[in-house]
Design a protein around this motif. Sequence first.
Motif, PDB file in Angstrom:
ATOM      1  N   ALA A   1     -52.729   0.615  25.056  1.00 26.27           N
ATOM      2  CA  ALA A   1     -51.589   0.535  25.867  1.00 26.27           C
ATOM      3  C   ALA A   1     -51.843   1.627  27.094  1.00 26.27           C
ATOM      4  O   ALA A   1     -52.534   2.731  26.706  1.00 26.27           O
ATOM      5  CB  ALA A   1     -50.202   1.084  25.330  1.00 26.27           C
ATOM      6  N   THR A   2     -51.571   1.243  28.194  1.00 23.10           N
ATOM      7  CA  THR A   2     -51.745   2.467  29.204  1.00 23.10           C
ATOM      8  C   THR A   2     -50.977   3.610  28.740  1.00 23.10           C
ATOM      9  O   THR A   2     -49.929   3.473  28.267  1.00 23.10           O
ATOM     10  CB  THR A   2     -51.510   1.881  30.488  1.00 23.10           C
ATOM     11  N   GLY A   3     -51.219   4.607  29.217  1.00 23.37           N
ATOM     12  CA  GLY A   3     -50.832   6.030  28.817  1.00 23.37           C
ATOM     13  C   GLY A   3     -51.378   6.472  27.574  1.00 23.37           C
ATOM     14  O   GLY A   3     -51.347   7.997  27.239  1.00 23.37           O
ATOM     15  N   GLN A   4     -51.845   5.838  26.585  1.00 21.87           N
ATOM     16  CA  GLN A   4     -52.635   6.478  25.578  1.00 21.87           C
ATOM     17  C   GLN A   4     -53.910   7.374  25.994  1.00 21.87           C
ATOM     18  O   GLN A   4     -54.457   7.038  27.255  1.00 21.87           O
ATOM     19  CB  GLN A   4     -53.171   5.351  24.694  1.00 21.87           C
ATOM     20  N   THR A   5     -54.645   7.979  25.211  1.00 19.87           N
ATOM     21  CA  THR A   5     -55.733   8.990  25.695  1.00 19.87           C
ATOM     22  C   THR A   5     -57.030   8.361  24.860  1.00 19.87           C
ATOM     23  O   THR A   5     -56.816   8.236  23.603  1.00 19.87           O
ATOM     24  CB  THR A   5     -55.248  10.464  25.008  1.00 19.87           C
TER      25      THR A   5
ATOM     26  N   PHE B   1     -59.733  10.969  28.576  1.00 21.89           N
ATOM     27  CA  PHE B   1     -58.876  10.380  29.834  1.00 21.89           C
ATOM     28  C   PHE B   1     -57.933   9.561  29.351  1.00 21.89           C
ATOM     29  O   PHE B   1     -57.669   8.944  28.247  1.00 21.89           O
ATOM     30  CB  PHE B   1     -59.965   9.605  30.749  1.00 21.89           C
ATOM     31  N   THR B   2     -57.092   9.688  30.320  1.00 22.94           N
ATOM     32  CA  THR B   2     -55.554   8.793  30.243  1.00 22.94           C
ATOM     33  C   THR B   2     -56.168   7.514  30.495  1.00 22.94           C
ATOM     34  O   THR B   2     -56.443   7.203  31.758  1.00 22.94           O
ATOM     35  CB  THR B   2     -54.438   9.456  30.872  1.00 22.94           C
ATOM     36  N   ILE B   3     -55.716   6.422  29.702  1.00 20.39           N
ATOM     37  CA  ILE B   3     -55.956   5.040  30.017  1.00 20.39           C
ATOM     38  C   ILE B   3     -54.990   4.591  31.142  1.00 20.39           C
ATOM     39  O   ILE B   3     -53.981   4.445  30.976  1.00 20.39           O
ATOM     40  CB  ILE B   3     -55.897   4.291  28.802  1.00 20.39           C
ATOM     41  N   ASP B   4     -55.568   4.027  32.225  1.00 19.71           N
ATOM     42  CA  ASP B   4     -54.630   3.623  33.527  1.00 19.71           C
ATOM     43  C   ASP B   4     -54.924   2.229  33.445  1.00 19.71           C
ATOM     44  O   ASP B   4     -53.801   1.483  33.776  1.00 19.71           O
ATOM     45  CB  ASP B   4     -55.277   4.007  34.560  1.00 19.71           C
ATOM     46  N   ARG B   5     -55.901   1.613  32.714  1.00 18.33           N
ATOM     47  CA  ARG B   5     -55.858  -0.030  32.913  1.00 18.33           C
ATOM     48  C   ARG B   5     -56.549  -0.450  31.873  1.00 18.33           C
ATOM     49  O   ARG B   5     -57.651   0.247  31.412  1.00 18.33           O
ATOM     50  CB  ARG B   5     -56.474  -0.414  34.369  1.00 18.33           C
ATOM     51  N   THR B   6     -56.539  -1.545  31.449  1.00 19.96           N
ATOM     52  CA  THR B   6     -57.443  -2.442  30.278  1.00 19.96           C
ATOM     53  C   THR B   6     -57.732  -3.849  30.577  1.00 19.96           C
ATOM     54  O   THR B   6     -57.024  -4.554  31.498  1.00 19.96           O
ATOM     55  CB  THR B   6     -56.518  -2.463  29.008  1.00 19.96           C
ATOM     56  N   ARG B   7     -58.650  -4.253  29.979  1.00 21.84           N
ATOM     57  CA  ARG B   7     -59.034  -5.705  30.349  1.00 21.84           C
ATOM     58  C   ARG B   7     -58.727  -6.406  28.927  1.00 21.84           C
ATOM     59  O   ARG B   7     -59.564  -5.912  27.898  1.00 21.84           O
ATOM     60  CB  ARG B   7     -60.550  -5.872  30.827  1.00 21.84           C
ATOM     61  N   SER B   8     -58.279  -7.394  28.721  1.00 18.24           N
ATOM     62  CA  SER B   8     -58.136  -8.252  27.338  1.00 18.24           C
ATOM     63  C   SER B   8     -59.306  -8.830  27.000  1.00 18.24           C
ATOM     64  O   SER B   8     -60.134  -9.493  28.115  1.00 18.24           O
ATOM     65  CB  SER B   8     -57.009  -9.224  27.413  1.00 18.24           C
TER      66      SER B   8
ATOM     67  N   ILE C   1     -59.002   5.888  20.185  1.00 15.27           N
ATOM     68  CA  ILE C   1     -57.957   5.950  21.247  1.00 15.27           C
ATOM     69  C   ILE C   1     -56.529   6.238  20.487  1.00 15.27           C
ATOM     70  O   ILE C   1     -55.367   6.183  21.172  1.00 15.27           O
ATOM     71  CB  ILE C   1     -57.594   4.548  21.558  1.00 15.27           C
ATOM     72  N   ARG C   2     -56.596   6.638  19.465  1.00 17.98           N
ATOM     73  CA  ARG C   2     -55.332   7.152  18.592  1.00 17.98           C
ATOM     74  C   ARG C   2     -56.018   8.356  17.699  1.00 17.98           C
ATOM     75  O   ARG C   2     -56.985   8.331  17.330  1.00 17.98           O
ATOM     76  CB  ARG C   2     -54.769   6.076  17.819  1.00 17.98           C
ATOM     77  N   ALA C   3     -55.068   9.343  17.223  1.00 14.36           N
ATOM     78  CA  ALA C   3     -55.279  10.350  16.407  1.00 14.36           C
ATOM     79  C   ALA C   3     -55.951   9.947  15.145  1.00 14.36           C
ATOM     80  O   ALA C   3     -56.820  10.900  14.780  1.00 14.36           O
ATOM     81  CB  ALA C   3     -54.251  11.358  16.111  1.00 14.36           C
TER      82      ALA C   3
END
Length: 365
Positions: free
Chosen positions: A335-339, A352-359, A305-307
């Motif tokens: 965070a939403t918006g991350q790739t 894909f670009t993250i639109d939603r997450t579940r804790s 989820i990060r470089a």
Amino acid sequence: MRVLAAMSGGVDSAVAAARAVDAGHDVVGVHLALSRAGGTLRTGSRGCCTIEDAMDARRAADRLGIPFYVWDFSERFRDEVIDDFVAEYRAGRTPNPCMRCNEKIKFAALLERAIELGFDAVCTGHYATLVDTPHGRELHRASDAAKDQSYVLGVLNAEQLAHCLFPLGSTPSKAVVRAEAEERGLTVAHKPDSHDICFIPDGDTKGWLAERVGVAEGPIIDRSGAQVGTHDGAHAYTVGQRRGLALGTPAPDGKPRFVLEIRPVTNTVVVGPKEALATAEIAGSRVSWAGRAPDAASFACDVQIRAHADPVPAGAEIVDGEVVVTPAEPLDGVATGQTAVLYDGTRVIGQFTIDRTRSAVPVEA
């Protein structure tokens, strides 16, 4: 093969162009002028697109004996990257402008023009590996894990990969590239790597966004909905942030709180315990495949989820055009918006670009 070498003015792209020449290709160098803003042109800018960078690229091209041009992509860069960056922050998301630049500029706008002009491939100094298989071309991690840039190239599709050239992919280390540059007499041999967002040269992202998004006071609430403080602009916060919250109400357990969510519609920042940053599921619908698409709707993969994050084993499922990923262990501070880039071993499957997450932690906890 006619090759257009994208030359940023750094050592990596210069050596990549040199290797393309050594391989016998007909190489032309090009530097992309991405901004006309004065801040990105002055000496001391910390990005990768300054006037000094253009001059360094020209000197490298002269040393290699190849034609060199500067192409003005500033208008498209503004529309596709800068405006998108601002819009994403307005929506309470955390964008990655380097991903958008690779997707929209370096491997869309540049490649489109290159093909129109009769070039066969675009060469860049990215650290990633291309593998041709009976199923088509695949994108893989670089040999040097510390420099691997396959994550930021995860936005490339099969058609784009077919016209890419990454000469540095099998290089064991950046030190080897610098030594080669020095041996070739390239003046950029010891030039520092670029960092920060190129269109925010002073590194003050918060101040830059405040001028464009505006500053408006809003509430900071905990997971129960109780207000525990105020902020002067939700855009200044990111998921996982701890410092600078200035909360007026301490947590009942006395432990520090972290930003868990940004709600732009109500200009609200949600905070909570560090444990609540653990993410059990991510999903998004802006999907692209790096080569062939998965053979099944459900598949095993590694997710990154990060470089520079470590890949995590996961299960992925395609449901109504959306990719839903469940990691084997919770991801931290998504965070939403991350790739999210998906891998099969070293091979990039897609992103894909993250639109939603579940804790992973229920609100009641």
